[in-house]
Design an enzyme around this catalytic site. Structure first.
Site, PDB file in Angstrom:
ATOM      1  CB  ALA A  22     116.276 -13.665 -56.776  1.00 33.37           C
ATOM      2  CB  SER A  49     109.626 -15.201 -53.397  1.00 31.94           C
ATOM      3  OG  SER A  49     110.987 -14.880 -53.496  1.00 31.94           O
ATOM      4  CB  ALA A  50     105.566 -18.175 -52.011  1.00 31.54           C
ATOM      5  CD  GLN A  53     101.808 -11.243 -44.505  1.00 31.86           C
ATOM      6  OE1 GLN A  53     101.642 -10.221 -43.864  1.00 31.86           O
ATOM      7  NE2 GLN A  53     101.584 -12.439 -44.001  1.00 31.86           N
ATOM      8  N   GLY A  54     103.351  -7.438 -48.179  1.00 31.02           N
ATOM      9  CA  GLY A  54     103.105  -6.027 -48.494  1.00 31.02           C
ATOM     10  C   GLY A  54     103.083  -5.770 -49.985  1.00 31.02           C
ATOM     11  N   GLY A  55     104.201  -5.999 -50.666  1.00 31.91           N
ATOM     12  CA  GLY A  55     104.277  -5.765 -52.092  1.00 31.91           C
ATOM     13  C   GLY A  55     105.657  -5.314 -52.506  1.00 31.91           C
ATOM     14  CD  GLU A 120     104.899  -2.076 -47.038  1.00 27.82           C
ATOM     15  OE1 GLU A 120     106.118  -2.057 -47.238  1.00 27.82           O
ATOM     16  OE2 GLU A 120     104.195  -3.095 -47.179  1.00 27.82           O
ATOM     17  CG  HIS A 239     107.856  -8.311 -38.806  1.00 29.30           C
ATOM     18  ND1 HIS A 239     106.829  -8.139 -37.910  1.00 29.30           N
ATOM     19  CD2 HIS A 239     107.471  -7.718 -39.955  1.00 29.30           C
ATOM     20  CE1 HIS A 239     105.860  -7.466 -38.513  1.00 29.30           C
ATOM     21  NE2 HIS A 239     106.224  -7.202 -39.748  1.00 29.30           N
ATOM     22  NE  ARG A 285     109.506  -3.653 -40.157  1.00 26.89           N
ATOM     23  CZ  ARG A 285     109.471  -4.454 -41.223  1.00 26.89           C
ATOM     24  NH1 ARG A 285     110.557  -5.041 -41.647  1.00 26.89           N
ATOM     25  NH2 ARG A 285     108.354  -4.657 -41.871  1.00 26.89           N
ATOM     26  CG  HIS A 344     110.995 -10.050 -41.669  1.00 21.23           C
ATOM     27  ND1 HIS A 344     110.021 -10.963 -41.988  1.00 21.23           N
ATOM     28  CD2 HIS A 344     110.698  -8.918 -42.380  1.00 21.23           C
ATOM     29  CE1 HIS A 344     109.162 -10.424 -42.852  1.00 21.23           C
ATOM     30  NE2 HIS A 344     109.568  -9.200 -43.116  1.00 21.23           N
ATOM     31  NE  ARG A 379     113.320  -5.689 -45.739  1.00 22.64           N
ATOM     32  CZ  ARG A 379     112.126  -6.264 -45.875  1.00 22.64           C
ATOM     33  NH1 ARG A 379     111.705  -6.602 -47.076  1.00 22.64           N
ATOM     34  NH2 ARG A 379     111.369  -6.519 -44.848  1.00 22.64           N
ATOM     35  CB  SER A 384     113.767  -7.429 -50.007  1.00 15.00           C
ATOM     36  OG  SER A 384     112.528  -7.356 -49.370  1.00 15.00           O
ATOM     37  CG  LEU A 385     109.648  -9.365 -53.154  1.00 12.18           C
ATOM     38  CD1 LEU A 385     108.132  -9.294 -53.029  1.00 12.18           C
ATOM     39  CD2 LEU A 385     110.063 -10.713 -53.719  1.00 12.18           C
TER      40      LEU A 385
HETATM   41  C1  LIG Z   1     106.721 -13.209 -44.252  1.00 12.57           C
HETATM   42  C2  LIG Z   1     107.547 -12.354 -45.188  1.00 12.57           C
HETATM   43  C3  LIG Z   1     106.992 -11.215 -45.746  1.00 12.57           C
HETATM   44  C4  LIG Z   1     107.750 -10.424 -46.616  1.00 12.57           C
HETATM   45  N1  LIG Z   1     107.171  -9.348 -47.210  1.00 12.57           N
HETATM   46  C5  LIG Z   1     107.866  -8.651 -48.158  1.00 12.57           C
HETATM   47  C6  LIG Z   1     107.237  -7.608 -48.914  1.00 12.57           C
HETATM   48  O1  LIG Z   1     106.065  -7.327 -48.746  1.00 12.57           O
HETATM   49  N2  LIG Z   1     108.002  -6.969 -49.837  1.00 12.57           N
HETATM   50  C7  LIG Z   1     109.312  -7.260 -50.077  1.00 12.57           C
HETATM   51  O2  LIG Z   1     109.952  -6.630 -50.927  1.00 12.57           O
HETATM   52  N3  LIG Z   1     109.911  -8.247 -49.379  1.00 12.57           N
HETATM   53  C8  LIG Z   1     109.229  -8.955 -48.450  1.00 12.57           C
HETATM   54  N4  LIG Z   1     109.852  -9.959 -47.767  1.00 12.57           N
HETATM   55  C9  LIG Z   1     111.229 -10.308 -48.127  1.00 12.57           C
HETATM   56  C10 LIG Z   1     111.251 -11.005 -49.494  1.00 12.57           C
HETATM   57  O3  LIG Z   1     110.145 -11.902 -49.569  1.00 12.57           O
HETATM   58  C11 LIG Z   1     112.541 -11.771 -49.737  1.00 12.57           C
HETATM   59  O4  LIG Z   1     113.647 -10.958 -49.506  1.00 12.57           O
HETATM   60  C12 LIG Z   1     112.605 -12.274 -51.183  1.00 12.57           C
HETATM   61  O5  LIG Z   1     111.447 -13.024 -51.481  1.00 12.57           O
HETATM   62  C13 LIG Z   1     113.833 -13.129 -51.421  1.00 12.57           C
HETATM   63  O6  LIG Z   1     113.716 -13.697 -52.709  1.00 12.57           O
HETATM   64  P1  LIG Z   1     114.851 -14.679 -53.224  1.00 12.57           P
HETATM   65  O7  LIG Z   1     114.399 -15.166 -54.548  1.00 12.57           O
HETATM   66  O8  LIG Z   1     116.159 -14.031 -53.095  1.00 12.57           O
HETATM   67  O9  LIG Z   1     114.842 -15.890 -52.170  1.00 12.57           O
HETATM   68  P2  LIG Z   1     113.664 -16.966 -51.729  1.00 12.57           P
HETATM   69  O10 LIG Z   1     112.373 -16.502 -52.276  1.00 12.57           O
HETATM   70  O11 LIG Z   1     113.820 -17.127 -50.308  1.00 12.57           O
HETATM   71  O12 LIG Z   1     114.096 -18.241 -52.563  1.00 12.57           O
HETATM   72  C14 LIG Z   1     115.244 -18.995 -52.227  1.00 12.57           C
HETATM   73  C15 LIG Z   1     115.283 -20.236 -53.091  1.00 12.57           C
HETATM   74  O13 LIG Z   1     116.537 -20.905 -52.930  1.00 12.57           O
HETATM   75  C16 LIG Z   1     116.316 -22.283 -52.678  1.00 12.57           C
HETATM   76  N5  LIG Z   1     117.482 -22.784 -51.940  1.00 12.57           N
HETATM   77  C17 LIG Z   1     118.121 -22.209 -50.882  1.00 12.57           C
HETATM   78  N6  LIG Z   1     119.191 -22.947 -50.525  1.00 12.57           N
HETATM   79  C18 LIG Z   1     119.228 -24.008 -51.377  1.00 12.57           C
HETATM   80  C19 LIG Z   1     120.095 -25.134 -51.526  1.00 12.57           C
HETATM   81  N7  LIG Z   1     121.151 -25.315 -50.714  1.00 12.57           N
HETATM   82  N8  LIG Z   1     119.844 -26.033 -52.523  1.00 12.57           N
HETATM   83  C20 LIG Z   1     118.772 -25.882 -53.341  1.00 12.57           C
HETATM   84  N9  LIG Z   1     117.919 -24.817 -53.264  1.00 12.57           N
HETATM   85  C21 LIG Z   1     118.152 -23.913 -52.285  1.00 12.57           C
HETATM   86  C22 LIG Z   1     114.993 -22.311 -51.926  1.00 12.57           C
HETATM   87  O14 LIG Z   1     114.399 -23.579 -51.943  1.00 12.57           O
HETATM   88  C23 LIG Z   1     114.217 -21.267 -52.740  1.00 12.57           C
HETATM   89  O15 LIG Z   1     113.775 -21.844 -53.944  1.00 12.57           O
HETATM   90  C24 LIG Z   1     109.105 -10.759 -46.892  1.00 12.57           C
HETATM   91  C25 LIG Z   1     109.662 -11.892 -46.316  1.00 12.57           C
HETATM   92  C26 LIG Z   1     108.897 -12.700 -45.466  1.00 12.57           C
HETATM   93  C27 LIG Z   1     109.529 -13.927 -44.876  1.00 12.57           C
END
Ligand SMILES: Cc1cc2nc3c(=O)[nH]c(=O)nc-3n(C[C@H](O)[C@H](O)[C@H](O)COP(=O)(O)OP(=O)(O)OC[C@H]3O[C@@H](n4cnc5c(N)ncnc54)[C@H](O)[C@@H]3O)c2cc1C
Length: 527
Positions: A22, A49-50, A53-55, A120, A239, A285, A344, A379, A384-385
């Site tokens: 995001a 985010s990193a 797995q799915g996409g 999925e 999950h 689920r 999850h 969800r 979510s991505l």
């Molecule tokens: C194992 C797993 C598999 C998944 N598979 C899928 C999938 O296949 N498809 C899909 O759509 N979604 C999937 N999801 C969900 C999806 O990955 C997340 O919803 C999405 O990546 C969230 O992105 P984001 O950028 O909002 O947050 P994140 O990627 O979680 O990033 C949060 C960032 O905020 C920073 N941060 C947080 N608090 C602070 C703070 N107080 N000070 C400084 N930095 C802070 C962190 O360090 C990080 O850089 C999966 C999730 C998991 C855990």
């Protein structure tokens, strides 16, 4: 509490907290307007985010349509999705995938060059774009990070842990962040015209989670402590089959294994799903997760038995799961995998509009920490991505149209690596035991008592207050929702209330409810 900063940086531009999908995508869509992206961890491997797995879901295949994607999203949300938001997201999905391709995401393709899509659970068509099977998150994050680092308007700063929003004259004017320099902890005030929270979910507030340690609801807590409106906090998705080998975060045993015919068994080799759902292991689920939870609560151990269904093909067909098992000393081709449900994904978050604006002037939110109305009570997989991309782009367009961004002056420090302290064990255990897959008034009230004790013992430590604020909102939302719906199941209210609406509450409202439980019934303010 008024904090005294050791240093002040004026950004006069967009300050993005969080370097997950995001945060980075929003910064890229803002370019060439300047953005300063702060995170406590290293961009590229940061957050959930990193680990995706799915996409990413998008109706890019022939025969599919955004209308079908929107309809599936609404069906999964168990009556609480905003249908206009679901339509908007599904309609804009393909354009956001094009953006990712432009930024270098190496999505799998078919022989004719078109995007390959997978299917999925609960999607009526194959529409998940992916990378090398289960590598979507890592590959997308690598592409976004490389692109952000090569973009002159983006400054990436790691090693800053934000603890509190700075509010001046009723407007969010920046944030306070801790960092280490020369071995000493310091506090920086980053002042900015626009503060964008992209801090991810709250899984790490639970004892068993698939989320990394940095996703512990602190952005939500900070916004709530500053007075922001929070939506749907009670909806936490679990999950069903995280690999239970004591690793944090818990690795996933992907649903595709059950799709291949893997069975859930207890320590005696007994299957329990056929008696619970006509689709057995392939049931919804929530049902599978709750069934596993009940087995474990009754003192059983639960395993995913892939020996017959996958066997010797395991290493080749499910390399990520195979690796996780082997690291724990399990050979999934010949041994059942121990599994447990794990926190999850958080459907709730900081309430935002279609341009990422929150109820607080100067504050926007995007990604998992935001609640746009897309997910409702549950969800849909891989939405979510997509939500992060769609609203990141909309937010950026809105800010660019306003033309308010300029990078100001200030000397940016290069901090040392920041070591995050984990959330208190008592909090994580209480959230898992009392605010997990099955909830009731007695357990939720006990959770509130434990949270109050933890707060008292921790004084006014802002990081702790951020986490406890988020936990209190989840518990208060769960107490106020006297029904079962989607991911939220109350053993004392097992039925769905046909009049149920979305939850909107402030921290002040949650604290009032905690002090005066009779106020619970009036907690939901708008549909
Ligand atoms: C194992 C797993 C598999 C998944 N598979 C899928 C999938 O296949 N498809 C899909 O759509 N979604 C999937 N999801 C969900 C999806 O990955 C997340 O919803 C999405 O990546 C969230 O992105 P984001 O950028 O909002 O947050 P994140 O990627 O979680 O990033 C949060 C960032 O905020 C920073 N941060 C947080 N608090 C602070 C703070 N107080 N000070 C400084 N930095 C802070 C962190 O360090 C990080 O850089 C999966 C999730 C998991 C855990």
């Amino acid at each position: 509490m008024s904090l005294q900063a050791d240093n002040i940086i004026e950004t006069k531009g967009a300050l993005i907290l969080g370097a997950g999908a995001a945060g980075l995508f929003t910064a890229l869509k803002l370019a060439p307007y300047p953005a300063l992206v702060l995170a406590d961890t290293h961009p590229g491997v940061s957050g959930s985010s990193a680990r995706a797995q799915g996409g990413i879901a998008a109706s890019v295949a022939k025969g599919d349509s955004w209308q079908a994607h929107a309809a599936d999203t609404v069906a999964a949300g168990a009556g609480l999705c905003d249908p206009e938001i679901a339509a908007l997201v599904a309609r804009e999905a393909a354009a956001r995938i094009d953006d990712l391709v432009r930024f270098g995401a190496p999505f799998d393709r078919r022989e004719d060059g078109s995007l390959a899509v997978g299917r999925e659970a609960a999607h009526s068509a194959a529409r998940i774009v992916h990378v090398r099977g289960d590598r979507a998150g890592a590959a997308v994050m690598q592409a976004l990070t490389e692109r952000a680092m090569a973009t002159a308007s983006i400054t990436l700063l790691e090693g800053f842990h934000a603890i509190e929003l700075a509010v001046e004259d009723g407007r969010v004017a920046g944030l306070f962040a801790r960092y280490n320099s020369g071995g000493a902890p310091r506090l920086m005030l980053f002042r900015a015209q626009e503060v964008i929270l992209a801090t991810g979910g709250l899984g790490a507030l639970y004892a068993v989670t698939t989320n990394p340690a940095e996703t512990r609801g602190e952005g939500l807590g900070m916004a709530a402590r500053a007075g922001a409106l929070i939506a749907d906090p009670e909806f936490v998705q679990f999950h069903p089959t995280a690999i239970a080998v004591g690793r944090a975060p818990a690795p996933l045993a992907t649903e595709a294994l059950r799709g291949e015919g893997a069975m859930l068994i207890d320590e005696n080799g007994r299957r329990f799903m056929p008696a619970i759902d006509p689709m057995a292991e392939l049931g919804p689920r929530d049902i599978v997760a709750r069934a596993i939870h009940r087995q474990i609560a009754a003192g059983h151990k639960v395993f995913l038995d892939c020996r017959e269904a996958v066997g010797a093909k395991f290493a080749e067909e499910f390399p990520t799961v195979y690796e996780a098992c082997r690291e724990a000393g399990i050979d999934p081709a010949t041994q059942p995998i121990p599994v447990a449900p794990a926190a999850h994904y958080h459907m709730g978050g900081i309430a935002t509009d279609t341009r990422g604006r929150t109820s607080l002037e100067g504050l926007r939110a995007v990604g998992e920490c935001a609640a746009t109305g897309l997910h409702g009570a549950n969800r849909l997989a891989s939405n979510s991505l997509l939500e992060a991309l769609v609203f990141g782009a909309r937010l950026a367009e809105d800010l660019r149209e306003r033309g308010t961004l300029r990078l100001g002056r200030g000397t940016l420090p290069t901090p040392e690596r920041f070591h995050l302290l984990p959330p208190p064990k008592a909090l994580r255990e209480a959230m898992t035991r009392l605010v997990g897959l099955e909830r009731n008034a007695e357990g939720l009230n006990e959770a509130l008592r434990i949270i109050a004790q933890i707060e008292r013992a921790g004084g006014h430590e802002p990081t702790l207050l951020n986490m406890t604020a988020t936990a209190k909102l989840v518990v208060s939302g769960a107490l106020a929702r006297r029904e079962s719906r989607g991911s939220h199941f109350r053993t004392d209210y097992p039925q769905t209330d046909p009049t149920g609406v979305r939850t909107f509450m402030t921290l002040a409202r949650a604290e009032h409810m905690i002090a005066e439980p009779q106020a619970v019934a009036g907690a939901r303010s708008r549909a």
